[in-house]
Write a protein that holds these residues in place. Structure first.
Motif, mmCIF file in Angstrom:
data_model
loop_
_atom_site.group_PDB
_atom_site.id
_atom_site.type_symbol
_atom_site.label_atom_id
_atom_site.label_comp_id
_atom_site.label_asym_id
_atom_site.label_seq_id
_atom_site.Cartn_x
_atom_site.Cartn_y
_atom_site.Cartn_z
ATOM 1 N N HIS A 135 3.646 5.658 -5.864
ATOM 2 C CA HIS A 135 3.357 5.768 -7.292
ATOM 3 C C HIS A 135 2.365 6.899 -7.559
ATOM 4 C CE1 HIS A 135 5.615 2.422 -8.881
ATOM 5 N NE2 HIS A 135 5.059 1.553 -8.047
ATOM 6 N N GLN A 172 9.864 7.081 -4.441
ATOM 7 C CA GLN A 172 9.214 5.862 -4.928
ATOM 8 C C GLN A 172 10.178 4.682 -4.898
ATOM 9 O OE1 GLN A 172 6.583 5.348 -8.766
ATOM 10 N NE2 GLN A 172 8.691 4.907 -9.307
ATOM 11 N N GLN A 223 2.130 1.758 -3.499
ATOM 12 C CA GLN A 223 1.093 2.313 -4.369
ATOM 13 C C GLN A 223 0.910 3.804 -4.114
ATOM 14 O OE1 GLN A 223 -2.356 -0.092 -3.573
ATOM 15 N NE2 GLN A 223 -1.643 -1.804 -4.820
ATOM 16 N N ARG A 224 0.978 4.189 -2.859
ATOM 17 C CA ARG A 224 0.868 5.615 -2.543
ATOM 18 C C ARG A 224 2.024 6.391 -3.165
ATOM 19 N NH1 ARG A 224 3.083 9.085 0.993
ATOM 20 N NH2 ARG A 224 1.799 10.842 1.711
ATOM 21 N N ALA A 239 0.831 -1.204 0.000
ATOM 22 C CA ALA A 239 0.000 0.000 0.000
ATOM 23 C C ALA A 239 0.869 1.259 0.000
ATOM 24 C CB ALA A 239 -0.931 -0.008 1.210
#
Length: 516
Positions: free
Chosen positions: A99, A168, A96-97, A93
């Motif tokens: 990204h 990232q 994904q954040r 998670a």
């Protein structure tokens, strides 16, 4: 009517020129791993001191190192943990954040388009237009298409993108580190459960042996060949050995609970096959450990710290850009008037022009931000060095601890064999009345202690192996299909050459140092 296309072409030309200018200027330092960084020291990339032991080889560590145990149960547990572990879901998670944040920042380099339309019914006051007469009520409208583009003349957006790209990459490294930790923790929990089962087996064997001895002693007392105190001493020894069982059973159960949670299950749903395990997992062959350079390339925490340094360096450029004016280009085209006249030439409107903002009095705050960014970069470099040195320390320590425990285990095994021989010989002598009770009791006590200590050493060897694999930092390489598909690219002389995989050796080719 022909002037509108001409103005549009001029606006597009101006935008293209501004974009070309923006591509040529990027303030702030271009990133590279500093020459003084610990990761560039030759000693950090040399073979390990502890790897000279015969229990190790310099071969590269396999990506799926747990296959070295040749244990299908362990393979299945780690595969399940990788698919269901809660910590890995948190790491995914967070990735994904990261990204999403990158996508948000990258949007700033693209033009913004806004479309608005406002039809309404009413009446315009004639006085507002300088007309003394009353204007009749009717349908009114106003429509606009606005295009805005921020010219990144000083590279503020590019540095921000560079920083978020590094964030990232750091999030990806954190996800990889979570996989390493989960694999090692699963192995340790499995080893702990099996080791506790093995120690329970050994302890129960000692209890059974002492029960036979206590029975024999009771028979001798009843036959008049012993005294009551002999019987009490034998029973006390038996009770003492029995007292060793409950802590081992508790340790086994708690290890099973840990294993269940690691694999995404509630504690009560621990794997039944592991509950029956009584053989500690162990790699019988020499362990491949590679060298320092391979370790620093492989360990995700080293890569994470390096990417954090890259992000901190890029943010110096973001802060430096505050010293210079912001330039934005804008254009709008639309119409306003009565709905019945929509499309008439006199209802169209447009505007094209730059917006330049430069807060000169706030340059002092910009310089404060630059100093803050420089301090953050220095701190990130210190953390990077600390992570590199700690990775080497952890590995050298794990190598030494495991090798010395192997030596201790061999000595304990030899002692156990001698204690077992002495116990057998003493038992025969005692059975035929050739030695006293205390000698037999002492021999049995010594054997039970030797068995217990050896079993504990076998358990420690299993834990030390898992700790070594954790220090070596492998296990993440096959957890995603194409690792390293990031925005950074390593170049010659950069971090890859000095022990940091996926590092960005130089980002941007036109950066410069601004006044600080």
């Amino acid at each position: 009517m022909n002037r509108y296309p001409s103005l549009t072409r001029r606006a597009l030309t101006l935008t293209a020129l501004a974009a070309a200018l923006a591509a040529c200027t990027t303030v702030g330092p271009n990133y590279h791993v500093p020459d003084q960084a610990a990761v560039k020291r030759p000693e950090a990339n040399a073979p390990f001191l502890g790897a000279a032991e015969k229990s190790y080889t310099s071969d590269p560590l396999p990506a799926d190192w747990w296959h070295l145990y040749q244990d299908p149960v362990l393979d299945g547990l780690i595969a399940k943990a990788f698919s269901a572990n809660a910590d890995l879901r948190v790491a995914a998670a967070n990735l994904q954040r990261a990204h999403a944040v990158l996508e948000e920042v990258e949007e700033k380099k693209r033009p913004e388009v806004e479309i608005a339309a406002a039809p309404q019914y009413g009446r315009i006051a004639g006085a507002s237009l300088g007309i003394p007469e009353e204007i009749p009520a009717g349908g009114l409208y106003e429509a606009d298409i606005k295009v805005a583009y921020q010219v990144d003349m000083w590279g503020r957006i590019r540095r921000a993108i560079e920083a978020v790209q590094a964030d990232q990459d750091a999030a990806q490294a954190a996800s990889d580190l979570a996989h390493v930790t989960v694999a090692a923790d699963t192995t340790r929990a499995y080893a702990d459960a099996c080791s506790a089962g093995y120690q329970l087996k050994v302890a129960q064997a000692s209890v059974d042996l002492q029960q036979r001895f206590a029975k024999l002693t009771a028979e001798r007392v009843q036959g008049g060949r012993g005294i009551a105190i002999d019987n009490s001493r034998a029973q006390a020894q038996l009770d003492q050995l029995r007292a060793n069982l409950p802590p081992l059973a508790a340790r086994q159960r708690t290890a099973l609970y840990r294993l269940a949670v690691l694999t995404g299950e509630v504690p009560s749903r621990f794997p039944a096959e592991v509950a029956k395990c009584a053989t500690p997992p162990r790699v019988a062959s020499a362990i491949p450990v590679g060298d320092g350079a391979a370790l620093l390339r492989r360990r995700p925490d080293v890569r994470q710290a390096e990417r954090q340094l890259a992000g901190a360096t890029a943010r110096i450029g973001v802060a430096t850009a505050e010293l210079y004016p912001n330039v934005s280009l804008g254009a709008s085209f639309g119409g306003v008037g009565f709905i019945k006249d929509a499309g008439a030439v006199n209802t169209w409107k447009f505007s094209v022009g730059p917006l330049i903002s430069w807060n000169l009095p706030s340059t002092s705050s910009a310089r404060v931000h630059i100093r803050e960014a420089n301090a953050s970069s220095a701190g990130a470099l210190a953390r990077f060095d600390a992570v590199v040195l700690n990775a080497l320390r952890e590995t050298e320590s794990a190598l030494t601890v495991y090798a010395r425990e192997l030596d201790r285990n061999a000595a304990l095994r030899a002692a156990r064999e001698q204690s077992a021989l002495a116990a057998r010989q003493t038992a025969k002598l005692y059975q035929f009345g050739r030695t006293d009770f205390l000698a037999a009791l002492d021999a049995d006590r010594t054997l039970a202690s030797a068995e217990s200590v050896l079993a504990a050493s076998d358990a420690q060897l299993a834990m030390d192996q898992a700790q070594l694999f954790l220090a070596l930092g492998g296990g993440w390489e096959n957890t995603r299909p194409a690792h390293g598909e990031g925005h950074g690219a390593a170049t010659g002389g950069g971090p890859t050459a000095h022990g940091v995989e996926h590092g960005v050796a130089a980002v941007g080719t036109h950066g410069s140092h601004a006044p600080q």
